[in-house]
Design an enzyme around this catalytic site. Structure first.
Site, mmCIF file in Angstrom:
data_model
loop_
_atom_site.group_PDB
_atom_site.id
_atom_site.type_symbol
_atom_site.label_atom_id
_atom_site.label_comp_id
_atom_site.label_asym_id
_atom_site.label_seq_id
_atom_site.Cartn_x
_atom_site.Cartn_y
_atom_site.Cartn_z
ATOM 1 N N SER A 151 27.564 17.007 16.477
ATOM 2 C CA SER A 151 26.290 17.555 16.933
ATOM 3 C C SER A 151 25.526 18.191 15.758
ATOM 4 C CB SER A 151 26.544 18.554 18.069
ATOM 5 O OG SER A 151 25.361 18.835 18.766
ATOM 6 N N HIS A 202 28.934 14.330 25.446
ATOM 7 C CA HIS A 202 28.580 14.835 24.119
ATOM 8 C C HIS A 202 29.765 15.437 23.365
ATOM 9 C CE1 HIS A 202 25.962 16.466 21.022
ATOM 10 N NE2 HIS A 202 26.448 17.677 21.231
#
Length: 282
Positions: free
Chosen positions: A105, A257
């Protein structure tokens, strides 16, 4: 021998701020792999991936300020460039000349900044659902961050979703979310000082690298995405795949994610295949 018997955990002051890091299985005969976490996270997010990587690597994790156990000084500049320089300083202090970098991320942007600024250090990079193409925060938010007690508003805003709600947003299979996970991601936010530091980060963060900048990075790159990622949609990864000159793209179905938590075994296989292609791992 316990998998974590050889682990060096320490706090070190670098560039004017305390930085917490862990060096798992430090061994001069093993290559070093550096794990760089995402926004509102810490080294905790790699807890399930580390035992796999220890088989092949000396694993270095770092809590990026102001997250995890690292410092939350209001005098520190929380820009991506400065955070990248911090990781570079840590590697130099540990006398690590070259390393493989893994960024998740926001950590992907830190990884890309390192590869851009010091390609001699980054042998290969792995981007796990890396953030990309995000501009600076809007000027109105930056302006508002100077209001007294803005950090309390920020704390209240984050509390609306809560850690459990945030985890449900980043993890596709909610059955993976247990009490240990919730506790691990909650602990760093007990200290109100982090909200003051996050307020400063709103002002300091300069935005993601542009397409033009990405195209200047020649370091071999592996991009791994969850096809159900709600935070950084897979089309961001595909665009980044086109911009990076020497890149491979892989995606996983039914995955969100938080890749290091959701499928650490698969991530490990992809990383080792990418870094050691001649060994022909399957």
């Amino acid at each position: 021998m316990n998998a974590h018997a050889q682990q060096k955990s320490t706090m070190i002051n670098l560039n004017g701020i305390d930085v917490y890091y862990e060096f798992h299985q430090p061994d001069p005969l093993k290559p070093v792999i550096v794990l760089i976490h995402g926004f509102l996270s810490s080294s905790f997010s790699f807890r399930r991936l580390i035992p796999y990587l220890e088989k092949e690597f000396s694993v270095l994790t770092v809590d990026l300020p102001p997250f995890g156990k690292s410092g939350k000084n209001l005098s520190f500049r929380y820009s991506y460039q400065n955070l990248a320089d911090l990781v570079i300083s840590l590697l130099e202090t540990l006398k690590v000349d070259k390393a493989f970098l893994v960024g998740h991320s926001m950590g992907g942007q830190i990884t890309l900044n390192i590869a851009k600024r010091r390609p001699d250090i980054a042998s290969k990079i792995v981007l796990l659902c890396s953030s990309g193409y995000i501009d600076r925060f809007h000027y109105s938010l930056i302006y508002s961050s100077y209001f007294p007690y803005f950090h309390l508003w920020l704390k209240a805003w984050l509390a609306k979703t809560g850690v459990l709600g945030s985890l449900k947003n980043v993890v596709y299979n909610h059955a993976l979310i247990d009490e240990d996970m919730v506790q691990g991601y909650s602990t760093p936010f007990v200290d109100n000082q982090i909200f003051k530091a996050l307020t400063k980060m709103i002002r300091d963060r300069e935005g993601d690298l542009s397409s033009t900048m990405l195209q200047q990075i020649m370091t071999p790159s592996l991009l791994i995405w969850g096809e159900e990622d709600r935070v950084v949609p897979i089309n961001v990864g595909r665009r980044m795949h086109q911009d990076l000159k020497d890149a491979t793209f892989v995606s996983f179905k039914d995955t969100g994610h938080l890749l290091p938590e959701e499928c650490p075994d698969s991530i490990y296989q992809q990383i080792t295949n990418f870094i050691f292609p001649s060994k022909g791992r399957m």
